[in-house]
Design an enzyme around this catalytic site. Structure first.
Site, PDB file in Angstrom:
ATOM      1  N   ASP A   1      -5.898   4.262   4.980  1.00  0.00           N
ATOM      2  CA  ASP A   1      -4.858   5.148   5.434  1.00  0.00           C
ATOM      3  C   ASP A   1      -4.040   5.508   4.197  1.00  0.00           C
ATOM      4  OD1 ASP A   1      -3.027   6.374   7.106  1.00  0.00           O
ATOM      5  OD2 ASP A   1      -1.792   4.582   7.147  1.00  0.00           O
ATOM      6  N   LYS A   2      -3.311   6.610   4.238  1.00  0.00           N
ATOM      7  CA  LYS A   2      -2.532   6.936   3.043  1.00  0.00           C
ATOM      8  C   LYS A   2      -1.099   6.399   3.168  1.00  0.00           C
ATOM      9  CE  LYS A   2      -0.845  11.020   1.844  1.00  0.00           C
ATOM     10  NZ  LYS A   2       0.444  10.743   1.224  1.00  0.00           N
ATOM     11  N   THR A   3      -0.403   6.915   4.177  1.00  0.00           N
ATOM     12  CA  THR A   3       1.012   6.595   4.261  1.00  0.00           C
ATOM     13  C   THR A   3       1.195   5.145   4.667  1.00  0.00           C
ATOM     14  OG1 THR A   3       1.235   8.812   5.040  1.00  0.00           O
ATOM     15  CG2 THR A   3       3.164   7.427   5.177  1.00  0.00           C
TER      16      THR A   3
ATOM     17  N   ASP B   1      -1.845   0.465   8.242  1.00  0.00           N
ATOM     18  CA  ASP B   1      -0.652  -0.285   8.606  1.00  0.00           C
ATOM     19  C   ASP B   1      -0.047   0.150   9.928  1.00  0.00           C
ATOM     20  OD1 ASP B   1       0.139   2.197   7.688  1.00  0.00           O
ATOM     21  OD2 ASP B   1       2.125   1.466   7.161  1.00  0.00           O
TER      22      ASP B   1
ATOM     23  N   LYS C   1     -10.450   9.356  12.841  1.00  0.00           N
ATOM     24  CA  LYS C   1     -10.620   8.306  11.848  1.00  0.00           C
ATOM     25  C   LYS C   1     -11.715   7.334  12.307  1.00  0.00           C
ATOM     26  CE  LYS C   1      -5.922   8.114   9.995  1.00  0.00           C
ATOM     27  NZ  LYS C   1      -4.825   7.220   9.644  1.00  0.00           N
TER      28      LYS C   1
END
Lengths: 369, 1146
Positions: B429-431, B783, B762
């Site tokens: 995930d990025k954020t 997260d 995803k």
């Protein structure tokens, strides 16, 4: 050769200890900083390399080859004489006995074999009987015994173990000793005579004791009734094994070698590992240093032929053997040691060659990497 | 930011007056179009509020709904034993051991049932106790929920009830900070405005407060309320609810009110900031949305376990074929005259009577039992123990400890330890994962002018465009508008202890006042918005009495891609440059637009929206159409830039992962430019990386870049809309073709970026990669609640203990505090665990093969009578005591390479000095074959070595002979020593524990053998081993044969170790040059032909093991050109996407 690494375990321990004092109030979930939990236990990290193993190969080679030669020489120096007295051939003196065998015959069949020893046996001579194609290691056979009966247990004497079937009872009396092993005890009698060049026969004296393991004779096998010398009374109410000619208490006249502690019996009860085996029969002890135990010359073997092997195509042999520190004659160990020693030595040479030829190039190419 | 979009979706229905959802909706529009409409439920249920019959309806039929009991437990007291045993024996291994045990009980077998019954009983009992305890905990939790006291309104009185007694239609009272006992429709709130606040932290991990609304026009007196609710049948989507409420009033037409998710209070959510509410139960018990969403985490099985099962099958085949061979040979042998039943070995009457075929069958079973030790129960126990104990090292690792949150790593499943060392694809995930999710307002751009925050003053940057309007007054107005939009258009709530929540869901249409008070905590659905509001505060903007001139302004905020189509194109160009520049710098950008609405327009929009909300079907689509209609022709004011910092050591971690040969895919909901810049910052994309883009943007661009084919390093970017097109093509033709095309491109790129992804997408991607050819091991790390789906989908799911709730952590297999911990988790822990367990498994099979092989060979010498070679004590103890501890210690402590080196050289993750590790290489067929050959070789050595020794059983210096038990004991001694020393040779890391355990178990074996043979055991039927071991040791020959057999068995292994050393490219040459000179050796050697035969056999095995091991380890990976495939997919997607976009927007 052996690279070792040790991590500073104690120092870390101190650190965590002092930190713990300050933050004693707040019970943090910080993991303990011990060498074990952090996978930093001091460790020896051996790395086997050509440098370590090459000398090892040479050393193994250098040790094993002499041992092997020693074993081989020892083994080939052991004198052994073997004679087959099964009597399958018409020409064999025991042919008649083997043909006319019957369990019920009351008169024992005897046959005499003549042989000559080219070389004298200098030290103690061990006399073995050998059987072939006799499956003492068959499962049904191996388990067909009652060790507590053989250990002198009265209850087992009266009521032998189920494992003894079908050799458990005879005519409603418990068989002692029960089971297939005991029932099939080897009962040929072998006598050895030295024939003088002038024709007189002298019987070679045998020793009956010392042929079984000491622990078997004194602990594992015990007669019922404790120290009571009257064996006949102890074995009353029991039947003899079906194929035996005489009951167990008449195996020998010597009370120390009678009943269950008869050494011939004990030796038989130790089941052989392979279908072709030999068992110690008698020991011919050296009389004095002057004369050999068995001098060169002619001998006669007188066999009381009681034991049938023809039905299962078995063979019976008599073996006279000397014994060395490594036991009986067996070239296997010597050859194995010489072979392995040679392989190691040879591999050492090959590896040295490879190491010498390629090893340098490897090292030089590793540096730029 | 993925999360943001998800939340917008859920908020759209709640913030009826806020307009910011306009943009976000438009934003998700594309995706909704492509994802395919959800199937509609035709059925609906009718609920009578308070069980009061309605005057209108024909008859009051109280329909049956399930009660409000939650059952998550699996067993009851009564069915525990049978059900649990059934579950356990469904495992193939347990079932196999049960069968063996039963055979031993029924048939006359060579070994007693105790030898297999005892270990099985132990394993089953321990597992049953563990599962029973877990179920007891579930029962307790269920009971707590089901017996929770609730207040129900019955005939005007409040009645205390247990939660499980609630029925559909009951009116339930809930007070502040209580959780809702079932799904309720909000009827009445203690708050003036008919709203209540709720957190759904336990449902989806979102901890912000959400507003729910009472059904309009319900009477204050609930007692007098007569109404029915018509709503859809229960369905698991948390954010969807469609219903209708008929309110019957005396002498009036029944009023109809629409019900949406904003009226529905979900079971499991908690009431906040509201004193008391009343609601009517619509879904209860197992039909609540929470219960429908509850799914037991499906058991993830590691690749190692699959390998074990495959090997088991091989060994089962070996076992069966051994038994078949022995049975056949037994009957062939017996057919010869006099062999079956010689006079000295008569059969019992029972044996004589039994049927010949039955006898054959029982013989077969007996052989199975005799050889069954080849598949050891103890392996399962050891593997389980290794996994369980091994996982402690992860929790204990202080490097995973984060002082900020005072927590270390968490292990939820220990079954996947070794999988961590096998990862090929990392989905991140990025954020919050790559970035800190800690937003900071950096700058804004109003009308083409850039403003950067400096000392609480907004001032013009040197970046201004010269030909822009310099009209100060007009500029000021724009600024004001812009900041107003920032202050109004958000979901931020001000958290203030004790006081009412202020200024939330501001009505943008009426230009209501907002007074954010300083130094207060803000809670919002997305951290962006907090950053923006804080940023606005820094500019010193507090809106005080901005009196509206009766004009209605529509503010709208959203991503550039969704805003730009809605504004006048001439305005776009000025802002776009700034937006793009900010995006490439890694900032998150949002655009702000507004529109003046006339009174009529407003009224029209208002009624339109109301109508749409009443619709029972296609409500979302209707709403969206309405929003689209209103949101046309807006004017752009400006854009904002918010920085999201990278996590500590994110770049180093990513570099290490790529260095370890893992392919890193970033799956984010964020927009492409931002995500791309994050990727550059994380060094996922390098300067030289050739980027292949497949997004809406690039497809609109007509020109196609020219590709340099020389480049080997490719990055691939795809967005959600395009992806859904690839995954679910509108034409069903060629569906799989494009999917595989896409997959092939991705597999050849070093890094893949998927932006604008929905959570479901995803998971879809993870699933696609997981099921692709070669089934690579995938790892997902995230997260937030939106990452849960991909965490659950991947082979290994890793949760970050981040800011977005604990949902990801709860659903993960492992949880670490920070992204940087991933490096050590994979490169050190995972790698070591894999090497350890692979060795453990191979070693177990090997040691049991050379344990049983002599026993098999012995059958040829004992008339196929199933006579065991070893004593029963040795048979039982071999795996339990003599050889189990060293391998367990090895599998816990081994570090063939130190952790520091592993962390420094990421490449070791895949290859380790000619030893391949990736792709489950240590458990593939060739290493297995190598171990098997080694086991066979050693088994042959043991048996025939002793066999030749026993050609003359007079082995003692007093002429006495050895029997069959001595034979077995010598073989067994050689076996135990060889197998233990083999492990000692493999051990590279000798801690005191290894020393203790290895030498300890050898010493224990010697001690035990003396002890076992030293006493006449009264409970044994046969004293087989009485003084056998001691007598063996008194024989020099036995010593010599033991030594040489051990040495000879280990010789190939030592040689291999020596030759494996070089790391350079020449190592292979050395390998192959070796076996052949050896072959020439034995021709001029060895006097006896029989010995020659034996040793040549040894040599053949010796050399073949070499050759097999090294010929088979070659595995070429060809890198193919992704360009051509990319172009093909590009043209396809472009064609379809453009047409779809056109259809969607017009």
């Amino acid at each position: 050769m052996m690279a070792s690494s040790y991590s500073a375990k104690e120092e870390d321990g101190l650190h965590s200890g002092s930190a713990g004092l300050g933050g004693a109030a707040i019970r943090t979930r910080k993991p303990d900083n011990t060498a074990f939990k952090q996978q930093r236990l001091p460790a020896w990290q051996p790395i086997l390399t050509a440098g370590t193993v090459l000398p090892a190969f040479f050393i193994i080679g250098l040790i094993f080859i002499p041992i092997g030669i020693g074993l081989y020489v020892t083994s080939s120096n052991i004198k052994e004489f073997e004679i087959d007295y099964t009597g399958t051939d018409m020409s064999s003196p025991c042919f008649n006995c083997s043909q006319s065998f019957s369990w019920n015959s009351t008169t024992p069949c005897r046959c005499v074999l003549f042989f000559s020893l080219d070389q004298p046996f200098e030290s103690n001579v061990f006399m073995y009987y050998g059987l072939s194609n006799f499956y003492q290691n068959h499962r049904r056979y191996v388990k067909s015994r009652d060790d507590s009966q053989l250990n002198g247990d009265e209850r087992s004497l009266k009521e032998p173990s189920k494992e003894c079937e079908p050799y458990r009872t005879n005519e409603n009396k418990p068989i002692a000793p029960c089971g297939a092993i005991a029932n099939s005890m080897f009962n040929d009698t072998l006598d050895l005579f030295y024939i003088d060049p002038n024709g007189t026969k002298t019987q070679i004296p045998f020793m009956k004791k010392g042929i079984a393991w000491w622990t078997d004779k004194h602990v594992k096998f015990r007669n019922p009734g404790g120290s009571n010398p009257n064996l006949t009374a102890a074995f009353i109410e029991t039947a003899k094994p079906v194929n035996w000619r005489k009951p167990v208490y008449e195996l020998d006249t010597d009370p120390e070698n009678n009943g269950f502690i008869n050494e011939d019996f004990i030796v038989w009860m130790r089941t052989a590992a392979l279908p072709t085996f030999r068992k110690l029969y008698r020991i011919i002890q050296k009389k004095n240093n002057m004369t050999p135990t068995l001098p060169r010359g002619n001998y006669s073997l007188e066999v009381t032929y009681n034991y049938p092997v023809r039905s299962f195509e078995g063979r019976k042999r008599m073996i006279l053997s000397a014994i060395s520190w490594m036991g009986g004659k067996n070239p296997f160990l010597g050859i194995a040691y010489i072979t392995v020693g040679s392989i190691c030595f040879f591999l050492g040479v090959v590896l040295l060659f490879i190491h010498h030829k390629y090893g340098n190039r490897n090292n030089s190419s590793d540096i730029p990497n | 930011m993925t999360n943001q979009r998800l939340k917008h979706r859920s908020f759209v229905f709640q913030c009826t007056h806020s307009l910011n959802e306009f943009c976000s909706l438009a934003n998700s529009l594309i995706i909704n179009y492509k994802c395919g409409g959800d199937e509609k439920r035709v059925d609906s249920r009718t609920i009578y509020v308070g069980h009061r019959p309605c005057p209108d309806t024909e008859a009051f039929i109280p329909s049956k709904f399930c009660d409000n009991r939650i059952v998550s437990s699996k067993y009851t007291v009564w069915n525990f034993l049978p059900k649990n045993l059934f579950e356990q024996f469904r495992r193939i291994a347990n079932f196999y051991f049960l069968i063996i045990f039963l055979v031993q009980v029924i048939v006359d077998t060579p070994t007693s049932p105790v030898t297999s019954g005892l270990p099985l009983f132990f394993v089953i009992t321990v597992t049953a106790i563990k599962q029973g305890y877990e179920d007891w905990l579930r029962h307790k939790a269920d009971k707590e929920v089901n017996k929770y006291p609730v207040t129900v309104l019955e005939d005007g009185r409040s009645v205390k009830k247990e939660s499980e007694k609630i029925k559909v239609g009951d009116v339930v009272e809930v007070v502040e900070d209580e959780t809702f006992p079932c799904d309720l429709i909000l009827l009445q709130s203690s708050r003036e405005d008919g709203t209540c606040f709720v957190t759904t932290a336990s449902l989806d991990g979102e901890s912000n407060h959400k507003t729910h609304y009472t059904v309009p026009d319900t009477e204050k007196d609930l007692q007098a309320l007569t109404a029915t609710i018509e709503c859809e049948q229960p369905q698991p989507d948390l954010y969807k609810f469609v219903g209708r409420m008929h309110i019957y009033k005396q002498e009036q037409e029944p009023a109809v009110r629409s019900l949406g998710p904003e009226n529905l209070l979900l079971k499991g959510a908690t009431l906040k900031n509201t004193k008391k509410i009343y609601g009517v139960a619509v879904y209860t018990g197992m039909e609540t949305k929470m219960a429908l969403n509850y799914q037991g985490k499906s058991q993830k099985r590691s690749a190692v376990e699959k390998s074990i099962n495959a090997f088991l099958l091989v060994y089962l085949c070996i076992l069966i074929s051994k038994a078949v061979v022995c049975t056949t040979l037994k009957y062939v042998w017996q057919s010869k005259e006099g062999q079956d039943e010689p006079w000295y070995n008569q059969k019992t009457q029972k044996e004589k009577d039994s049927n010949m075929y039955l006898k054959m069958f029982t013989d077969f079973l007996s052989f199975m039992v005799l050889f069954n030790f080849i598949i050891p129960v103890s392996m399962y126990v050891t593997v389980e123990m290794q996994k369980f104990l091994g996982s402690f090292f992860i929790t204990w690792d202080k490097d995973f400890f984060d002082p900020e949150i005072q927590e270390g790593a968490l292990v939820n499943t220990s079954d996947l330890n070794e999988e961590l060392g096998q990862v090929e694809y990392v989905f991140t995930d990025k954020t919050g994962t790559l970035t800190q999710n800690n937003m900071e307002f950096i700058e804004c751009c109003i009308d083409g002018f850039q403003y950067r925050y400096r000392d609480t003053q907004s001032e013009l940057d040197g970046f201004t465009v010269t030909d822009g309007p310099v009209n100060k007054l007009q500029q000021k107005e724009k600024e004001e508008l812009f900041l107003r939009a920032l202050c109004l258009c958000h979901t931020v709530q001000v958290k203030e202890a004790g006081s009412e929540v202020l200024a939330d869901q501001v009505d943008g249409i009426d230009g209501l006042l907002l007074q954010p008070e300083e130094e207060r905590g803000f809670i919002a659905s997305s951290p962006d918005e907090i950053a923006l509001v804080k940023g606005a505060m820094k500019y010193g903007f507090t809106f005080l009495g901005l009196e509206s001139k009766r004009e209605t302004l529509l503010f709208c905020k959203g991503a550039d891609s969704s805003i730009f189509p809605r504004v006048r194109p001439e305005e776009v160009d000025r802002i776009r440059m700034h937006v793009e520049r900010n995006a490439t710098e890694g900032y998150r950008t949002l655009c702000v637009a507004y529109k003046q609405l006339s009174a009529e327009e407003y009224a029209m929009a208002d009624t339109g929206l109301r109508e749409a909300r009443l619709a029972l079907q296609d409500r979302e689509e209707k709403l969206m159409a309405m929003y689209n209609q209103v949101e046309m022709g807006m004017s752009l004011i400006g854009a904002t830039a918010v920085e999201d910092r990278l996590q500590e050591e994110a770049a180093e971690t990513m570099e290490a992962l790529q260095g370890a040969g893992m392919k890193v895919w970033v799956l984010t909901g964020d927009k492409m430019e931002t995500a791309k810049s994050t990727c550059y910052a994380c060094r996922l994309f390098q300067r030289g990386t050739e980027l292949l883009e497949l997004t809406v943007r690039t497809l609109e661009d007509e020109r196609l870049k020219s590709w340099s084919t020389a480049n080997q390093d490719y990055g691939f970017i795809i967005d959600g809309a395009t992806l859904s097109l690839v995954m679910n093509p509108p034409r069903d033709a060629d569906a799989s073709q494009y999917k595989s095309l896409f997959l092939q491109i991705c597999q050849n790129c070093t890094a893949v970026l998927c932006c604008r992804m929905a959570p479901l997408q995803k998971a879809q991607i993870v699933k696609m990669v997981k099921n692709s050819k070669g089934s690579p091991i995938t790892l997902s790390i995230g997260d937030g609640a939106n990452d849960v789906s991909m965490i659950l989908e991947a082979h290994v799911g890793i949760g970050i203990k981040g800011k977005e709730g604990r949902q990801a952590v709860r659903n993960s297999d492992y949880a670490v505090p920070k992204l940087k911990h991933l490096k050590k988790l994979l490169l050190a822990h995972g790698h070591l665990y894999y090497v350890r367990i692979a060795h453990l498994v191979q070693y177990f099979f090997y040691k049991n093969l050379c344990f049983i092989l002599p026993q098999f060979l012995y059958q040829f010498f004992c008339g196929y009578s199933q006579q065991p070679l070893y004593d029963a004590a040795y048979l039982t103890m071999y795996n339990i005591c003599f050889t189990s501890m060293p391998i367990l210690a090895y599998s816990l402590l081994e570090q063939h390479t130190s952790i520091e080196i592993l962390l420094d050289n990421a490449a070791l993750y895949r290859y380790q000095s000619a030893l391949e590790i990736a792709n489950n290489a240590m458990l593939r067929w060739h290493p297995f074959l190598y171990w098997t050959v080694l086991g066979i070789f050693q088994g042959l050595m043991f048996f025939f070595g002793v066999r030749f020794l026993f050609s003359n059983p007079a082995l003692q210096d007093n002429g006495q002979v050895f029997g069959n038990w001595s034979y077995g004991t010598i073989v067994f001694t050689v076996l135990v020593f060889t197998v233990t020393l083999k492990l000692a040779l493999d051990t590279r890391h000798w801690t005191w524990i290894n020393h203790f355990v290895i030498w300890g178990s050898l010493a224990f074996y010697v001690f035990f053998s003396f002890f076992w043979g030293g006493i006449i055991w009264p409970f044994l039927k046969q004293q087989r081993l009485y003084f056998v071991f001691a007598n063996m040791l008194s024989s020099v020959s036995a010593w010599l044969v033991i030594i040489i057999l051990i040495l000879l068995s280990l010789l190939p292994e030592i040689l291999l170790v020596v030759l494996r050393k070089p790391r350079g490219p020449h190592s292979r040459q050395v390998y192959f040059s070796l076996p052949f000179p050896l072959l020439s050796l034995n021709s001029s050697f060895l006097p006896y032909p029989s010995y020659f035969l034996i040793f040549s056999l040894i040599y053949i095995l010796f050399c073949s093991s070499f050759i097999l091991h090294h010929v088979l380890t070659r595995c070429d990976v060809t890198q193919s050109q992704p360009i051509t495939r990319y172009l093909k997919l590009y043209s396809y997607v472009k064609q379809w996407l453009v047409s779809l976009l056109v259809a969607g927007l017009h």
